[in-house]
Design a protein around this motif. Structure first.
Motif, PDB file in Angstrom:
ATOM      1  N   LYS A 152      83.206  36.485 136.693  1.00 56.31           N
ATOM      2  CA  LYS A 152      83.894  35.236 137.059  1.00 56.31           C
ATOM      3  C   LYS A 152      85.185  35.081 136.248  1.00 56.31           C
ATOM      4  N   VAL A 153      85.131  35.377 134.958  1.00 52.26           N
ATOM      5  CA  VAL A 153      86.341  35.288 134.142  1.00 52.26           C
ATOM      6  C   VAL A 153      87.308  36.404 134.527  1.00 52.26           C
ATOM      7  N   GLU A 154      86.787  37.595 134.750  1.00 48.97           N
ATOM      8  CA  GLU A 154      87.643  38.723 135.142  1.00 48.97           C
ATOM      9  C   GLU A 154      88.393  38.437 136.449  1.00 48.97           C
ATOM     10  N   SER A 155      87.808  37.617 137.318  1.00 50.22           N
ATOM     11  CA  SER A 155      88.442  37.330 138.610  1.00 50.22           C
ATOM     12  C   SER A 155      89.780  36.634 138.451  1.00 50.22           C
ATOM     13  N   THR A 156      90.031  36.049 137.276  1.00 52.15           N
ATOM     14  CA  THR A 156      91.298  35.372 137.010  1.00 52.15           C
ATOM     15  C   THR A 156      92.365  36.335 136.500  1.00 52.15           C
ATOM     16  N   GLY A 157      91.976  37.591 136.292  1.00 54.58           N
ATOM     17  CA  GLY A 157      92.893  38.561 135.703  1.00 54.58           C
ATOM     18  C   GLY A 157      92.830  38.596 134.189  1.00 54.58           C
ATOM     19  N   ASN A 158      91.947  37.799 133.616  1.00 54.59           N
ATOM     20  CA  ASN A 158      91.804  37.733 132.163  1.00 54.59           C
ATOM     21  C   ASN A 158      90.677  38.667 131.730  1.00 54.59           C
ATOM     22  N   ASN A 159      91.033  39.676 130.933  1.00 53.36           N
ATOM     23  CA  ASN A 159      90.045  40.624 130.408  1.00 53.36           C
ATOM     24  C   ASN A 159      89.854  40.473 128.906  1.00 53.36           C
ATOM     25  N   ARG A 160      90.240  39.335 128.386  1.00 54.76           N
ATOM     26  CA  ARG A 160      90.085  39.074 126.945  1.00 54.76           C
ATOM     27  C   ARG A 160      88.779  38.288 126.763  1.00 54.76           C
ATOM     28  N   ILE A 161      87.673  39.008 126.837  1.00 49.03           N
ATOM     29  CA  ILE A 161      86.354  38.392 126.911  1.00 49.03           C
ATOM     30  C   ILE A 161      85.485  38.859 125.748  1.00 49.03           C
ATOM     31  N   ILE A 162      84.747  37.914 125.182  1.00 51.75           N
ATOM     32  CA  ILE A 162      83.726  38.195 124.173  1.00 51.75           C
ATOM     33  C   ILE A 162      82.430  37.570 124.680  1.00 51.75           C
ATOM     34  N   VAL A 163      81.322  38.223 124.434  1.00 49.21           N
ATOM     35  CA  VAL A 163      80.019  37.707 124.842  1.00 49.21           C
ATOM     36  C   VAL A 163      79.192  37.449 123.596  1.00 49.21           C
ATOM     37  N   THR A 164      78.487  36.328 123.573  1.00 45.21           N
ATOM     38  CA  THR A 164      77.682  35.980 122.394  1.00 45.21           C
ATOM     39  C   THR A 164      76.224  35.776 122.765  1.00 45.21           C
ATOM     40  N   GLU A 165      75.370  36.473 122.044  1.00 39.75           N
ATOM     41  CA  GLU A 165      73.919  36.324 122.177  1.00 39.75           C
ATOM     42  C   GLU A 165      73.442  35.215 121.239  1.00 39.75           C
ATOM     43  N   ARG A 166      72.615  34.286 121.767  1.00 40.58           N
ATOM     44  CA  ARG A 166      72.166  33.167 120.931  1.00 40.58           C
ATOM     45  C   ARG A 166      70.693  32.809 121.140  1.00 40.58           C
ATOM     46  N   GLY A 167      69.909  33.808 121.597  1.00 42.65           N
ATOM     47  CA  GLY A 167      68.485  33.574 121.759  1.00 42.65           C
ATOM     48  C   GLY A 167      68.115  33.188 123.179  1.00 42.65           C
ATOM     49  N   THR A 168      66.811  33.276 123.445  1.00 44.64           N
ATOM     50  CA  THR A 168      66.272  33.020 124.782  1.00 44.64           C
ATOM     51  C   THR A 168      65.130  32.014 124.688  1.00 44.64           C
ATOM     52  N   SER A 169      65.082  31.084 125.610  1.00 46.26           N
ATOM     53  CA  SER A 169      64.030  30.066 125.604  1.00 46.26           C
ATOM     54  C   SER A 169      62.651  30.723 125.708  1.00 46.26           C
ATOM     55  N   PHE A 170      61.742  30.231 124.887  1.00 51.40           N
ATOM     56  CA  PHE A 170      60.384  30.754 124.850  1.00 51.40           C
ATOM     57  C   PHE A 170      59.437  29.564 124.804  1.00 51.40           C
ATOM     58  N   GLY A 171      58.969  29.136 125.978  1.00 57.47           N
ATOM     59  CA  GLY A 171      58.158  27.930 126.019  1.00 57.47           C
ATOM     60  C   GLY A 171      59.016  26.720 125.693  1.00 57.47           C
ATOM     61  N   TYR A 172      58.390  25.709 125.085  1.00 57.00           N
ATOM     62  CA  TYR A 172      59.096  24.489 124.730  1.00 57.00           C
ATOM     63  C   TYR A 172      59.630  24.543 123.302  1.00 57.00           C
ATOM     64  N   ASN A 173      60.874  24.054 123.116  1.00 52.51           N
ATOM     65  CA  ASN A 173      61.443  23.824 121.776  1.00 52.51           C
ATOM     66  C   ASN A 173      61.557  25.077 120.912  1.00 52.51           C
ATOM     67  N   THR A 174      61.563  26.244 121.524  1.00 51.66           N
ATOM     68  CA  THR A 174      61.605  27.473 120.736  1.00 51.66           C
ATOM     69  C   THR A 174      62.522  28.497 121.392  1.00 51.66           C
ATOM     70  N   LEU A 175      63.215  29.248 120.551  1.00 49.57           N
ATOM     71  CA  LEU A 175      64.023  30.374 121.012  1.00 49.57           C
ATOM     72  C   LEU A 175      63.524  31.650 120.337  1.00 49.57           C
ATOM     73  N   VAL A 176      63.646  32.762 121.023  1.00 54.16           N
ATOM     74  CA  VAL A 176      63.341  34.058 120.430  1.00 54.16           C
ATOM     75  C   VAL A 176      64.512  34.996 120.703  1.00 54.16           C
ATOM     76  N   ASN A 177      64.566  36.080 119.942  1.00 49.31           N
ATOM     77  CA  ASN A 177      65.620  37.069 120.131  1.00 49.31           C
ATOM     78  C   ASN A 177      65.046  38.402 120.551  1.00 49.31           C
ATOM     79  N   ASP A 178      65.590  38.927 121.624  1.00 46.92           N
ATOM     80  CA  ASP A 178      65.292  40.289 122.062  1.00 46.92           C
ATOM     81  C   ASP A 178      66.544  41.094 121.749  1.00 46.92           C
ATOM     82  N   PHE A 179      66.484  41.911 120.727  1.00 48.41           N
ATOM     83  CA  PHE A 179      67.693  42.598 120.266  1.00 48.41           C
ATOM     84  C   PHE A 179      68.149  43.713 121.199  1.00 48.41           C
ATOM     85  N   ARG A 180      67.378  43.985 122.245  1.00 47.42           N
ATOM     86  CA  ARG A 180      67.899  44.866 123.281  1.00 47.42           C
ATOM     87  C   ARG A 180      69.107  44.243 123.972  1.00 47.42           C
TER      88      ARG A 180
END
Length: 270
Positions: A152-180
């Motif tokens: 979606k961002v690339e569609s604007t011609g902008n390739n200056r992109i960074i992606v950030t991992e911040r955990g995944t919801s695991f049930g209620y009120n909890t996040l976990v990390n899958d380092f894959r």
């Protein structure tokens, strides 16, 4: 081949890792400026590239009574002052498409919050500014899903992109990390940052606010760097117990030098 994203005088992607940090939300001009100055000294001493982060508005707080920040006009003025007076890149959240252009005038990197990572209009508005866009992976998304977000961002011609991992919801009120997730998202060709403090957040678990498990920030940051993260993101506060937002998962600024020294040694070994 993975791109390197140039932001002023630093480059994100590969070595050395970049540190992105600052208070969750602007609590006032003086304390935000002092925090930025301290972070500059710490990272400069260690030779670690640094991007300052804080938000002028936190539109996704748990409670209507929660502190949100000074708002876009005052907040961007403060962030622009930090950028100009300290000569460092500055990053801030953008919560709606209508804010993107104004934020791009004041700061160096626009950040799309995790909860808004599928909002097409917001992603396109940020992309159209031409500024680097840091997209936080939604807690509800798989790392593979981020390819569509990136497009979606690339569609604007902008390739200056960074992606950030911040955990995944695991049930209620909890996040976990899958380092894959880090090597998976690096396959899309852009730098991947690990948000160590939001990864230990306990969303909505604090009776009208989010909780957190600060003691796990550093172990997760070490693991992320070991599996190939190009940067580490941490919310940092001079006194997390008094922070007006995300105090439970913020790092005390006095603890940061030792953490960064060890992270740098891990990178040297790798």
């Amino acid at each position: 081949m993975q791109k390197r994203i140039n932001i002023n005088n630093i480059s994100v992607g590969g070595k050395p890792f970049v540190f992105i940090g600052g208070p969750c939300v602007i609590e006032g001009r003086d304390i935000t400026l002092r925090t930025a100055e301290m972070l500059c000294r710490i990272t400069e001493t260690l030779g670690i590239p640094f991007i300052f982060k804080s938000s002028y508005d936190k539109a996704n707080r748990t409670s209507i009574e929660s502190f949100r920040g000074p708002g876009i006009e005052e907040g961007l003025t403060i962030l622009a002052e930090i950028k100009d007076s300290l000569g460092i890149p500055v990053l801030t959240d953008v919560h709606s498409a209508s804010e993107a252009a104004a934020a791009a005038e004041a700061v160096d990197v626009l950040q799309v919050p995790a909860l808004l990572s599928r909002q097409t209009d917001l992603l396109i508005a940020c992309g159209k500014t031409g500024k680097p866009v840091n997209i936080k992976k939604g807690q509800f998304l798989s790392p593979h899903d981020m390819e569509h977000v990136i497009r979606k961002v690339e569609s604007t011609g902008n390739n200056r992109i960074i992606v950030t991992e911040r955990g995944t919801s695991f049930g209620y009120n909890t996040l976990v990390n899958d380092f894959r997730a880090i090597p998976v998202m690096k396959r899309f060709g852009y730098p991947v940052v690990f948000d160590a403090t939001h990864s230990v957040q306990k969303p909505g678990a604090g009776s009208g606010r989010s909780g957190g498990e600060r003691e796990f920030v550093f172990p997760l940051a070490k693991a992320a760097l070991a599996v190939g993260a190009d940067g580490i993101f941490m919310e940092v506060h001079m006194s997390p117990g008094k922070a007006l937002c995300d105090g439970e998962n913020s790092v005390p600024i006095d603890d940061l030098p030792v953490m960064l020294k060890i992270l740098k040694k891990i990178e040297e070994v790798l």
